[in-house]
Design a protein around this motif. Structure first.
Motif, PDB file in Angstrom:
ATOM      1  N   ARG A 171      30.797  16.803  31.039  1.00 20.52           N
ATOM      2  CA  ARG A 171      32.204  16.796  31.299  1.00 20.52           C
ATOM      3  C   ARG A 171      32.784  17.424  32.515  1.00 20.52           C
ATOM      4  NH1 ARG A 171      33.565  17.980  24.851  1.00 20.52           N
ATOM      5  NH2 ARG A 171      33.068  16.025  24.226  1.00 20.52           N
ATOM      6  N   SER A 172      32.104  18.431  32.981  1.00 16.35           N
ATOM      7  CA  SER A 172      32.420  19.100  34.231  1.00 16.35           C
ATOM      8  C   SER A 172      32.346  18.069  35.554  1.00 16.35           C
ATOM      9  CB  SER A 172      31.636  20.369  34.573  1.00 16.35           C
ATOM     10  OG  SER A 172      32.033  21.321  33.728  1.00 16.35           O
ATOM     11  N   ALA A 173      31.428  17.102  35.399  1.00 15.23           N
ATOM     12  CA  ALA A 173      31.150  16.263  36.428  1.00 15.23           C
ATOM     13  C   ALA A 173      31.562  15.029  36.253  1.00 15.23           C
ATOM     14  CB  ALA A 173      29.606  15.863  36.295  1.00 15.23           C
ATOM     15  N   GLY A 174      32.685  14.996  34.994  1.00 11.96           N
ATOM     16  CA  GLY A 174      33.377  13.706  34.987  1.00 11.96           C
ATOM     17  C   GLY A 174      32.580  12.734  34.138  1.00 11.96           C
ATOM     18  N   VAL A 175      31.539  12.973  33.475  1.00  7.25           N
ATOM     19  CA  VAL A 175      30.730  12.082  32.979  1.00  7.25           C
ATOM     20  C   VAL A 175      30.925  11.985  31.463  1.00  7.25           C
ATOM     21  CG1 VAL A 175      28.355  11.291  32.302  1.00  7.25           C
ATOM     22  CG2 VAL A 175      28.897  12.085  34.518  1.00  7.25           C
ATOM     23  N   ALA A 176      31.167  10.958  30.709  1.00  2.00           N
ATOM     24  CA  ALA A 176      31.419  10.947  29.368  1.00  2.00           C
ATOM     25  C   ALA A 176      30.271  10.819  28.527  1.00  2.00           C
ATOM     26  CB  ALA A 176      32.682   9.907  29.023  1.00  2.00           C
ATOM     27  N   ILE A 177      29.934  11.537  27.696  1.00  2.00           N
ATOM     28  CA  ILE A 177      28.979  11.525  26.631  1.00  2.00           C
ATOM     29  C   ILE A 177      29.511  11.501  25.445  1.00  2.00           C
ATOM     30  CG2 ILE A 177      26.964  12.608  25.553  1.00  2.00           C
ATOM     31  CD1 ILE A 177      26.255  14.034  28.044  1.00  2.00           C
ATOM     32  N   PRO A 178      29.178  10.187  24.593  1.00  2.00           N
ATOM     33  CA  PRO A 178      29.933   9.950  23.247  1.00  2.00           C
ATOM     34  C   PRO A 178      29.870  10.820  22.271  1.00  2.00           C
ATOM     35  CG  PRO A 178      28.557   8.153  23.939  1.00  2.00           C
ATOM     36  CD  PRO A 178      28.303   9.167  24.936  1.00  2.00           C
ATOM     37  N   THR A 179      30.750  11.452  21.375  1.00  2.00           N
ATOM     38  CA  THR A 179      30.559  12.466  20.387  1.00  2.00           C
ATOM     39  C   THR A 179      31.397  11.860  19.102  1.00  2.00           C
ATOM     40  OG1 THR A 179      32.296  13.973  21.164  1.00  2.00           O
ATOM     41  CG2 THR A 179      30.032  14.270  22.165  1.00  2.00           C
ATOM     42  N   ARG A 180      31.086  12.333  18.217  1.00  2.00           N
ATOM     43  CA  ARG A 180      31.906  11.946  16.998  1.00  2.00           C
ATOM     44  C   ARG A 180      32.243  13.408  16.198  1.00  2.00           C
ATOM     45  NH1 ARG A 180      30.241   6.711  14.361  1.00  2.00           N
ATOM     46  NH2 ARG A 180      31.267   5.816  16.108  1.00  2.00           N
ATOM     47  N   CYS A 181      31.113  14.444  16.551  1.00  2.00           N
ATOM     48  CA  CYS A 181      31.195  15.743  15.666  1.00  2.00           C
ATOM     49  C   CYS A 181      31.961  16.751  16.342  1.00  2.00           C
ATOM     50  CB  CYS A 181      29.804  16.007  15.181  1.00  2.00           C
ATOM     51  SG  CYS A 181      28.692  16.569  16.293  1.00  2.00           S
ATOM     52  N   GLY A 182      32.268  16.764  17.379  1.00  2.00           N
ATOM     53  CA  GLY A 182      33.002  17.478  18.323  1.00  2.00           C
ATOM     54  C   GLY A 182      32.067  18.860  18.671  1.00  2.00           C
ATOM     55  N   GLY A 183      30.615  18.381  18.910  1.00  2.00           N
ATOM     56  CA  GLY A 183      29.750  19.067  19.515  1.00  2.00           C
ATOM     57  C   GLY A 183      29.012  19.811  18.367  1.00  2.00           C
ATOM     58  N   ASN A 184      28.942  19.566  17.215  1.00  2.00           N
ATOM     59  CA  ASN A 184      28.450  20.520  15.827  1.00  2.00           C
ATOM     60  C   ASN A 184      27.065  19.991  15.609  1.00  2.00           C
ATOM     61  OD1 ASN A 184      30.674  22.222  15.722  1.00  2.00           O
ATOM     62  ND2 ASN A 184      31.755  20.361  14.870  1.00  2.00           N
ATOM     63  N   ALA A 185      26.470  19.243  16.321  1.00  2.00           N
ATOM     64  CA  ALA A 185      25.037  18.712  16.028  1.00  2.00           C
ATOM     65  C   ALA A 185      24.928  18.017  14.750  1.00  2.00           C
ATOM     66  CB  ALA A 185      23.986  20.040  15.851  1.00  2.00           C
ATOM     67  N   SER A 186      25.950  17.226  14.447  1.00  2.00           N
ATOM     68  CA  SER A 186      25.853  16.265  13.334  1.00  2.00           C
ATOM     69  C   SER A 186      26.075  14.742  13.313  1.00  2.00           C
ATOM     70  CB  SER A 186      26.806  16.784  12.214  1.00  2.00           C
ATOM     71  OG  SER A 186      28.224  16.896  12.813  1.00  2.00           O
ATOM     72  N   CYS A 187      26.463  14.406  14.737  1.00  2.00           N
ATOM     73  CA  CYS A 187      26.583  12.857  14.622  1.00  2.00           C
ATOM     74  C   CYS A 187      25.452  12.247  15.351  1.00  2.00           C
ATOM     75  CB  CYS A 187      27.996  12.716  15.485  1.00  2.00           C
ATOM     76  SG  CYS A 187      28.016  13.125  17.301  1.00  2.00           S
ATOM     77  N   PHE A 188      24.549  12.938  16.300  1.00  2.00           N
ATOM     78  CA  PHE A 188      23.740  12.192  16.590  1.00  2.00           C
ATOM     79  C   PHE A 188      24.039  11.558  18.004  1.00  2.00           C
ATOM     80  CE2 PHE A 188      19.341  10.187  16.238  1.00  2.00           C
ATOM     81  CZ  PHE A 188      18.492  11.309  16.545  1.00  2.00           C
ATOM     82  N   MET A 189      25.002  11.444  18.423  1.00  2.00           N
ATOM     83  CA  MET A 189      25.576  10.580  19.443  1.00  2.00           C
ATOM     84  C   MET A 189      25.407  10.996  20.862  1.00  2.00           C
ATOM     85  SD  MET A 189      28.973   8.783  18.044  1.00  2.00           S
ATOM     86  CE  MET A 189      29.320   7.839  19.132  1.00  2.00           C
ATOM     87  N   CYS A 190      25.140  12.234  21.034  1.00  2.00           N
ATOM     88  CA  CYS A 190      24.933  12.700  22.318  1.00  2.00           C
ATOM     89  C   CYS A 190      23.502  12.774  22.797  1.00  2.00           C
ATOM     90  CB  CYS A 190      25.662  14.213  22.118  1.00  2.00           C
ATOM     91  SG  CYS A 190      24.792  15.305  21.314  1.00  2.00           S
ATOM     92  N   LYS A 191      22.691  12.338  22.140  1.00  2.00           N
ATOM     93  CA  LYS A 191      21.300  12.144  22.655  1.00  2.00           C
ATOM     94  C   LYS A 191      21.155  11.901  24.127  1.00  2.00           C
ATOM     95  CE  LYS A 191      19.830   9.306  20.182  1.00  2.00           C
ATOM     96  NZ  LYS A 191      19.236   8.189  19.368  1.00  2.00           N
ATOM     97  N   VAL A 192      20.196  12.763  24.742  1.00  2.00           N
ATOM     98  CA  VAL A 192      20.085  12.434  26.273  1.00  2.00           C
ATOM     99  C   VAL A 192      18.438  12.702  26.436  1.00  2.00           C
ATOM    100  CG1 VAL A 192      22.124  13.050  27.151  1.00  2.00           C
ATOM    101  CG2 VAL A 192      20.402  14.791  27.078  1.00  2.00           C
TER     102      VAL A 192
END
Ligand code: FES
Length: 107
Positions: A20-41
């Motif tokens: 986010r600091s770099a202006g790159v969007a990573i999809p999330t649905r859980c707000g960063g709570n390790a429950s949506c699995f959408m932010c895999k890299v």
């Protein structure tokens, strides 16, 4: 990767915060709570990621050894290169275009 952006962050920032600091969007649905699995890299080079904590290990069960991390959980303490998965919609469109090209060459 693949955008080639670089950002310097404080130790303890997550990959998600760094992106986010770099202006790159990573999809999330859980707000960063390790429950949506959408932010895999995919970690391409790891000279500074903290070890996985239990909640991330549980989420990534079955993906051990694949260098997959959850961007919302993986904390940075040194140089790291990560690759973001392609946007699912763009990947689907690219597949359709490729399929159409292959069908066009048959005629
Ligand atoms: S943001 Fe939902 S699992 Fe990481």
């Amino acid at each position: 990767m693949p955008l080639g952006r670089t950002v310097k962050v404080r130790k303890g920032f997550t990959i998600l915060q760094a992106a986010r600091s770099a202006g790159v969007a990573i999809p999330t649905r859980c707000g960063g709570n390790a429950s949506c699995f959408m932010c895999k890299v995919q970690v391409k080079e790891n000279l500074g990621l903290m070890e996985m904590q239990n909640n991330e290990k549980l989420k990534l069960a079955g993906l051990e050894g694949t260098d997959t991390r959850l961007a919302c959980q993986a904390k940075i303490v040194g140089p790291v290169i990560v690759e973001l998965p392609p946007d699912p919609l763009r990947a689907a469109i690219a597949r359709q275009i490729q399929l159409q090209k292959e069908q066009d060459t048959l005629w």
